[in-house]
Write a protein that holds these residues in place. Structure first.
Motif, PDB file in Angstrom:
ATOM      1  N   GLU A  24       2.065   6.923  -6.750  1.00 12.50           N
ATOM      2  CA  GLU A  24       1.116   7.974  -7.127  1.00 12.50           C
ATOM      3  C   GLU A  24       1.714   9.357  -6.889  1.00 12.50           C
ATOM      4  OE1 GLU A  24      -2.417   9.700  -8.505  1.00 12.50           O
ATOM      5  OE2 GLU A  24      -1.520   7.698  -8.735  1.00 12.50           O
ATOM      6  N   GLU A  25       2.382   9.509  -5.751  1.00  9.09           N
ATOM      7  CA  GLU A  25       3.017  10.802  -5.470  1.00  9.09           C
ATOM      8  C   GLU A  25       4.107  11.115  -6.497  1.00  9.09           C
ATOM      9  OE1 GLU A  25       4.466  10.689  -1.507  1.00  9.09           O
ATOM     10  OE2 GLU A  25       2.481  11.018  -0.576  1.00  9.09           O
ATOM     11  N   ALA A  26       4.879  10.085  -6.884  1.00  8.23           N
ATOM     12  CA  ALA A  26       5.929  10.297  -7.880  1.00  8.23           C
ATOM     13  C   ALA A  26       5.343  10.694  -9.218  1.00  8.23           C
ATOM     14  CB  ALA A  26       6.775   9.026  -8.017  1.00  8.23           C
ATOM     15  N   ARG A  27       4.195  10.044  -9.603  1.00  9.11           N
ATOM     16  CA  ARG A  27       3.556  10.394 -10.872  1.00  9.11           C
ATOM     17  C   ARG A  27       3.093  11.846 -10.868  1.00  9.11           C
ATOM     18  NH1 ARG A  27      -1.297  11.077 -12.728  1.00  9.11           N
ATOM     19  NH2 ARG A  27      -2.252  10.548 -10.725  1.00  9.11           N
ATOM     20  N   LYS A  28       2.489  12.266  -9.744  1.00  8.27           N
ATOM     21  CA  LYS A  28       2.026  13.644  -9.661  1.00  8.27           C
ATOM     22  C   LYS A  28       3.208  14.629  -9.668  1.00  8.27           C
ATOM     23  CE  LYS A  28      -2.270  12.643  -7.169  1.00  8.27           C
ATOM     24  NZ  LYS A  28      -3.032  12.837  -5.913  1.00  8.27           N
TER      25      LYS A  28
ATOM     26  N   ALA B  23       0.838  -1.208   0.000  1.00 14.16           N
ATOM     27  CA  ALA B  23       0.000   0.000   0.000  1.00 14.16           C
ATOM     28  C   ALA B  23       0.874   1.261   0.000  1.00 14.16           C
ATOM     29  CB  ALA B  23      -0.915  -0.016   1.230  1.00 14.16           C
ATOM     30  N   GLU B  24       1.964   1.229   0.762  1.00  6.49           N
ATOM     31  CA  GLU B  24       2.873   2.386   0.805  1.00  6.49           C
ATOM     32  C   GLU B  24       3.553   2.602  -0.542  1.00  6.49           C
ATOM     33  OE1 GLU B  24       4.999   5.612   2.510  1.00  6.49           O
ATOM     34  OE2 GLU B  24       3.123   4.553   2.971  1.00  6.49           O
ATOM     35  N   GLU B  25       3.957   1.499  -1.202  1.00  4.56           N
ATOM     36  CA  GLU B  25       4.577   1.620  -2.517  1.00  4.56           C
ATOM     37  C   GLU B  25       3.602   2.233  -3.524  1.00  4.56           C
ATOM     38  OE1 GLU B  25       6.022  -2.182  -3.667  1.00  4.56           O
ATOM     39  OE2 GLU B  25       7.851  -2.031  -2.449  1.00  4.56           O
ATOM     40  N   ALA B  26       2.349   1.805  -3.433  1.00  2.00           N
ATOM     41  CA  ALA B  26       1.353   2.368  -4.352  1.00  2.00           C
ATOM     42  C   ALA B  26       1.175   3.855  -4.097  1.00  2.00           C
ATOM     43  CB  ALA B  26       0.021   1.617  -4.189  1.00  2.00           C
TER      44      ALA B  26
END
Length: 422
Positions: free
Chosen positions: A239-243, A232-235
């Motif tokens: 998402e934060e990296a994509r943003k 869950a943390e990796e996901a």
């Protein structure tokens, strides 16, 4: 004795002053010594030295000091002086230092106090509690002796060789050694503390290992939940990296668009200056004469200039700036000039620029049209961060080529403001 030697003797024959206006060179009956014994705490002011009270002949350098202080009689007198001062244990060291010249050339500033000064009157003597109040610093030689109890600072004036004790204080060498010992003890304490910290760290690691081994069974049960939490943390991080990447790309696109907008920047400029031209003659370089008074006519006219162009960015620092303008002649309106410039500028990191190029001056008057060299310089005085507009303090120089043999009367210069748009 020559008159010059006599004059030198008079200049060296200074007096030791007990107080302003009262000489220490006392009568032979010894009244000065009696006064010194009766008032030991009063400061005795010295304004000049030398004369009959000097301890030795003048010693002008370390070599002369070494020769003088090595003499057996002087060595004996040094011992007498130190006995009178109560410093007998220092006698051998003082003799050795002076005989070997292990001293430093220096001066005593006016107002410097000394505990005592040696002099000679019927034999070696000392005068206590003296102060140098001469008009100039007293030149001489200084040395120190440190016996780990006290530090003694001695001074020997060049003019008279009167050995003096400037000061005695608690031993500086002992203080240094004590501080060195303190620092070593502190270093040892820190090393011991570091060793203790390492031992504590090792003990903590051992206990942590034991605790880990004891809890392996419990951790095995919790492994599944931990794996789920990790995924869950990796996901979330993905998402934060994509943003963040989208935001970075948007910022890069914005900066690229801004750079593209700044690649072509129109500008207008206003100037005030003058031109210096020869209009009438064709022989300006003193090859002959063309007027009855053997001079060549030249005109210096005040100008107001208006100029417009565009700054084309070639690299982050180089720009090409074509422009056209008009130089309005205040004194002869008929000499108002239309011109065109082609300049290349180097723009420094904070905005100032230097440039060079060519100018076509006065192309509306065929008889005075000329090609010329153009030099430019400017510094920014205002910028708009929002609109990217900029106001520069600008200067230009033009050297005309039509009468290049007489450049000092065929030039133009002005200065003013240049406003550059986005």
């Amino acid at each position: 004795m020559s008159s010059r030697s006599h004059l030198r003797g008079l200049l060296c024959a200074g007096l030791l002053i007990l107080s302003p206006g009262l000489s220490l060179a006392a009568p032979a009956d010894g009244s000065a010594e009696a006064a010194a014994q009766q008032a030991p705490d009063r400061v005795r002011s010295l304004r000049t030295l030398g004369g009959s009270t000097r301890f030795t002949a003048p010693v002008r350098d370390i070599a002369a000091l070494r020769r003088t202080m090595s003499r057996p009689g002087i060595q004996r007198d040094l011992g007498t002086v130190l006995d009178l001062a109560g410093l007998t244990p220092l006698t051998l060291e003082v003799r050795r230092i002076l005989a070997e010249g292990q001293v430093m050339e220096t001066t005593l500033a006016p107002g410097t106090s000394m505990e005592w000064m040696a002099l000679r009157r019927g034999g070696p003597r000392i005068v206590r509690n003296v102060r140098w109040d001469g008009a100039r610093p007293l030149e001489g030689f200084q040395f120190t002796i440190d016996n780990l109890i006290e530090t003694y600072t001695f001074f020997v004036p060049e003019i008279c060789g009167n050995l003096s004790l400037v000061s005695r204080e608690p031993s500086r060498e002992k203080a240094r050694r004590d501080e060195e010992a303190r620092l070593k003890a502190e270093e040892a304490r820190r090393a011991e503390a570091a060793r203790a910290a390492e031992l504590a760290k090792a003990e903590a690691a051992r206990k942590a290992t034991e605790a880990r081994l004891a809890e392996e069974a419990r951790k095995a049960e919790e492994a599944r939940k931990a794996e789920e939490a990790r995924r869950a943390e990796e996901a979330r991080k993905a998402e934060e990296a994509r943003k963040a990447e989208e935001a970075r790309k948007a910022e890069a696109d914005r900066l690229a668009a801004e750079e593209a907008a700044l690649a072509v920047r129109p500008f207008i400029a206003g100037y005030f200056g003058k031109q210096h031209r020869q209009y009438d003659e064709t022989d300006p370089a003193e090859l002959g004469f063309t007027r009855a008074d053997n001079t060549v006519s030249a005109f210096g006219d005040a100008l107001v200039g208006l100029k417009g162009g565009v700054a084309l960015r070639m690299t982050p620092h180089w720009t090409f700036n074509p422009s056209i303008g008009v130089g309005i002649n205040f004194e002869e309106g008929s000499r108002t000039s239309l011109f065109g410039d082609a300049e290349i500028n180097y723009v420094f990191s904070r905005g100032p620029y230097l440039g060079t190029g060519i100018t076509l001056w006065d192309f509306t008057h065929s008889d005075s049209f000329t090609l010329g060299w153009l030099g430019t310089a400017g510094v920014p005085v205002w910028k708009s961060d929002a609109k990217k507009h900029q106001l520069d303090l600008s200067f230009e120089w033009r050297q005309f080529f039509d009468r290049v043999s007489d450049p000092d009367v065929n030039y133009q210069f002005w200065g003013g403001l240049r406003y550059k748009f986005k």
